[in-house]
Design an enzyme around this catalytic site. Structure first.
Site, PDB file in Angstrom:
ATOM      1  N   SER A 132       0.993  -0.916  -0.370  1.00 51.25           N
ATOM      2  CA  SER A 132       0.147  -0.265  -0.143  1.00 51.25           C
ATOM      3  C   SER A 132       0.992   1.441   0.057  1.00 51.25           C
ATOM      4  CB  SER A 132      -1.192  -0.160   0.714  1.00 51.25           C
ATOM      5  OG  SER A 132      -2.020   1.037   1.114  1.00 51.25           O
ATOM      6  N   LYS A 146      -0.700  -0.505  -4.203  1.00 49.75           N
ATOM      7  CA  LYS A 146      -2.786   0.021  -3.778  1.00 49.75           C
ATOM      8  C   LYS A 146      -1.915   1.325  -3.797  1.00 49.75           C
ATOM      9  CE  LYS A 146      -5.026  -0.435  -0.337  1.00 49.75           C
ATOM     10  NZ  LYS A 146      -5.826  -1.215   1.165  1.00 49.75           N
ATOM     11  N   LEU A 147      -2.601   2.239  -4.722  1.00 52.15           N
ATOM     12  CA  LEU A 147      -2.389   3.226  -4.184  1.00 52.15           C
ATOM     13  C   LEU A 147      -3.349   4.234  -3.221  1.00 52.15           C
ATOM     14  CD1 LEU A 147      -1.482   5.036  -7.752  1.00 52.15           C
ATOM     15  CD2 LEU A 147       0.076   3.739  -6.454  1.00 52.15           C
ATOM     16  N   LYS A 148      -3.406   4.216  -2.615  1.00 53.01           N
ATOM     17  CA  LYS A 148      -3.975   5.864  -1.584  1.00 53.01           C
ATOM     18  C   LYS A 148      -4.736   6.729  -2.615  1.00 53.01           C
ATOM     19  CE  LYS A 148      -3.998   3.707   2.608  1.00 53.01           C
ATOM     20  NZ  LYS A 148      -5.493   2.724   2.505  1.00 53.01           N
ATOM     21  N   ASP A 188      -7.421   2.573  -3.374  1.00 53.77           N
ATOM     22  CA  ASP A 188      -8.320   2.892  -2.276  1.00 53.77           C
ATOM     23  C   ASP A 188      -8.364   4.159  -1.177  1.00 53.77           C
ATOM     24  OD1 ASP A 188      -7.639   0.898   1.251  1.00 53.77           O
ATOM     25  OD2 ASP A 188      -9.136   2.282   0.174  1.00 53.77           O
ATOM     26  N   ASN A 236     -10.116   4.926   1.207  1.00 57.67           N
ATOM     27  CA  ASN A 236     -11.197   5.138   2.535  1.00 57.67           C
ATOM     28  C   ASN A 236     -11.960   6.297   2.381  1.00 57.67           C
ATOM     29  OD1 ASN A 236      -7.442   4.615   2.950  1.00 57.67           O
ATOM     30  ND2 ASN A 236      -9.382   3.159   4.382  1.00 57.67           N
ATOM     31  N   GLU A 265     -10.975   0.571  -4.193  1.00 54.18           N
ATOM     32  CA  GLU A 265     -11.552   0.384  -2.478  1.00 54.18           C
ATOM     33  C   GLU A 265     -11.814   1.147  -1.600  1.00 54.18           C
ATOM     34  OE1 GLU A 265      -7.975  -1.527  -0.833  1.00 54.18           O
ATOM     35  OE2 GLU A 265      -8.918  -1.598   1.061  1.00 54.18           O
ATOM     36  N   ASP A 284     -13.827  -2.793   2.242  1.00 54.09           N
ATOM     37  CA  ASP A 284     -12.736  -2.871   3.308  1.00 54.09           C
ATOM     38  C   ASP A 284     -13.577  -2.099   4.665  1.00 54.09           C
ATOM     39  OD1 ASP A 284      -9.744  -0.928   4.092  1.00 54.09           O
ATOM     40  OD2 ASP A 284     -10.900  -2.220   5.638  1.00 54.09           O
ATOM     41  N   LYS A 327     -10.251  -8.061   6.205  1.00 56.23           N
ATOM     42  CA  LYS A 327      -9.363  -7.727   7.491  1.00 56.23           C
ATOM     43  C   LYS A 327      -9.012  -7.789   9.158  1.00 56.23           C
ATOM     44  CE  LYS A 327      -7.951  -3.475   6.401  1.00 56.23           C
ATOM     45  NZ  LYS A 327      -8.081  -1.904   5.990  1.00 56.23           N
ATOM     46  N   GLY A 379      -4.876  -4.825   5.756  1.00 56.96           N
ATOM     47  CA  GLY A 379      -3.566  -4.349   6.615  1.00 56.96           C
ATOM     48  C   GLY A 379      -3.608  -3.434   7.439  1.00 56.96           C
TER      49      GLY A 379
END
Ligand code: SMG
Ligand code: MG
Length: 367
Positions: free
Chosen positions: A135, A161-163, A188, A190, A213, A238, A262, A290
Site C-alpha cells: 500500500s 495499491k495507491l491511496k 483505495d 478510504n 477500494e 473494506d 481484515k 492490513g
C-alpha cells in the site's frame, strides 16, 4: 484452558516513513498488544485500531479501556475456555470488534501453542507462502510517488495499491500507468468520495485497475451498488465489511466484486474465515488487508492469506515496509511472497528487548 490474567501493552513504533491516507497521516504506530496467560500456555493478539478514530470509530485507548473494564472480566465466567467461546462470551458488549479480535486471537494463539498446532493449519491454509502487494500512501508530488512505486517494484512486490482522495486520483494513477505499464494496480479511497462523484470516478476506468477500494462511506452499501452500475472498475469493500452477514448483504446488493478481509475489523480470525467462506460460496475473490501490524499481527494475517479463496495479493508486506526493527523476527519478501509461519499458534513471539524499547505502557488485568 483457564485464563489467569491478561496483559494489555501499548507500544509506539516509529514508521520508516509517513503514511498518508485520505483520513490522515501516520508517523508512529500506536498499537495495543494483548497477552493472555492461561494454565496451559500464553498467547498474543494485536489490536488493529489506530491512535485516532479515523479509519473506524475505534481507537487504541478505547480498545484498552473496553478490554480492561468489560471484555477481559467477561472471560472469568468461562470454565474451560477456547477461542470459539470468546465471541459468545463478549456478545453482550456492542461493537469494539478490534478489541474483541485481539482478545480472541490471543486466546486462539494460547490454545494452539498448547496443542502445538500452527494457526495456518487450524484455519485451513493450503499454501506455504503468500503473494504480497504493498500500500503506497499519498505523497507530496507525482515524482515522489513514482520513486516510491519504483522502489517497491524493485523490492519484488507483486501488486501496487495507491491511496487516493479527491484531488489526488486520476493524475497519480495515470502517471504510474504511463511509467510502469501493466503492473497489477489498484486504488483505495478510504471512503473519501460521495455518491455524486460517480462520473469523476468513472475517469479511472481507462486505467484497467484491479479494483477501486471503499470509495464511499462505510455504511453506504446502496451507494456502492449504484456506483457499481456506473463504472467498470471492480469495487472492493473494506470498511463496510464488518461481519459475514455484512459481506453476504454487500454481495446480494451488488455493492462489491472483491472483498478486503481484515480480521481486526470483523472481530477476529474465526469471523474472517466465515467471510472467506461466504465469498467463496459466491465465487468472489478476497485478499488480506492490513492495519500496519507488527510481526505479531502480520504472522496471523499471512496464515489467513494462505486460505484457498485469498487469490489476490494482499497488503501483507514485509516488516521493513513500515518498521526499521520489527518487534518479532522480521518478515522478508522473497520473490514477492512471504512465508507462512510454521510454528505453533502465531509462530512468532516478540523479542523482549525490542518490545521493551517501544513499550509505552503495560497493564495487568487479573481474571
Ligand atoms: C492507517 S491506514 C490502515 C487501513 C488501510 N490499510 C492499508 O492501506 C494497508 C496497510 C498495511 O500495509 O498494513 C486500508 O484502508 O486498507
Ligand atoms: Mg482499505
Amino acid at each position: 484452558m483457564k485464563v489467569t490474567g491478561v496483559e494489555l501493552r501499548t507500544i509506539k513504533a516509529p514508521l520508516v516513513s509517513p503514511f498518508r491516507t485520505s483520513f490522515g497521516t501516520e508517523t508512529v504506530r500506536e498499537a495495543l498488544l494483548v497477552r493472555v496467560v492461561t494454565d496451559e500456555a500464553e498467547g498474543w493478539g494485536e489490536c488493529g485500531a489506530g491512535t485516532a478514530p479515523q479509519y473506524s470509530s475505534q481507537y487504541t485507548h478505547a480498545a484498552a479501556d473496553v478490554l480492561s473494564r468489560f471484555l477481559v472480566p467477561a472471560l472469568a465466567g468461562v470454565a474451560d475456555l477456547d477461542a470459539h467461546q470468546v465471541a459468545p462470551a463478549l456478545a453482550a458488549f456492542k461493537g469494539h470488534r478490534m478489541a474483541k479480535a485481539a482478545l480472541e486471537t490471543a486466546v486462539l494463539d494460547a490454545d494452539l501453542r498448547a496443542r502445538g498446532v500452527p494457526l495456518a493449519h487450524a484455519l485451513g491454509a493450503v499454501r506455504d507462502r503468500v503473494p504480497c502487494g504493498v500500500s503506497v500512501g499519498i505523497t507530496e508530488s507525482i515524482p515522489a510517488l513514482l520513486d516510491a512505486v519504483a522502489g517497491y517494484l524493485d523490492a519484488g512486490y507483486l501488486r501496487i495499491k495507491l491511496k487516493i482522495e479527491p484531488g489526488w486520483d486520476i493524475e497519480p494513477v495515470r502517471a504510474v500507468r504511463e511509467r510502469f505499464g501493466d503492473i497489477l494496480l489498484q486504488v483505495d479511497a478510504n471512503a473519501a468520495y460521495r455518491r455524486g462523484d460517480a462520473r469523476h470516478l468513472a475517469r479511472l476506468d481507462p486505467f484497467a485497475l484491479l479494483m477501486l477500494e471503499q470509495p464511499l462511506a462505510e455504511d453506504d452499501l446502496l451507494g456502492h451498488a449504484e456506483l457499481a452500475k456506473r463504472i467498470t472498475t471492480p469495487i472492493c469493500l473494506d470498511e463496510s465489511i464488518v461481519s459475514a452477514r455484512a459481506a453476504a448483504d454487500a454481495l446480494t446488493l451488488g455493492a462489491c466484486h472483491v472483498v478486503n478481509i481484515k480480521p481486526g475489523r470483523v472481530g477476529g480470525y474465526l469471523e474472517a474465515r466465515r467471510i472467506h467462506d461466504v465469498c467463496a460460496a459466491h465465487g468472489v475473490p478476497v485478499w488480506c488487508g492490513g492495519m500496519l501490524e507488527t510481526g505479531l499481527g502480520r504472522a496471523a494475517n499471512v496464515a489467513l492469506a494462505a486460505l484457498p479463496g485469498f487469490v489476490l495479493p494482499g497488503d501483507t508486506s514485509a516488516s521493513d515496509r513500515y518498521y526499521r526493527t520489527d518487534i518479532t523476527a522480521p518478515f522478508h519478501l522473497v520473490d514477492g511472497h512471504l512465508a507462512v509461519p510454521t510454528g505453533p499458534g502465531l509462530g512468532v513471539t516478540p523479542v523482549p528487548e525490542i518490545l521493551d524499547e517501544v513499550t509505552d505502557s503495560t497493564t495487568w488485568v487479573p481474571v
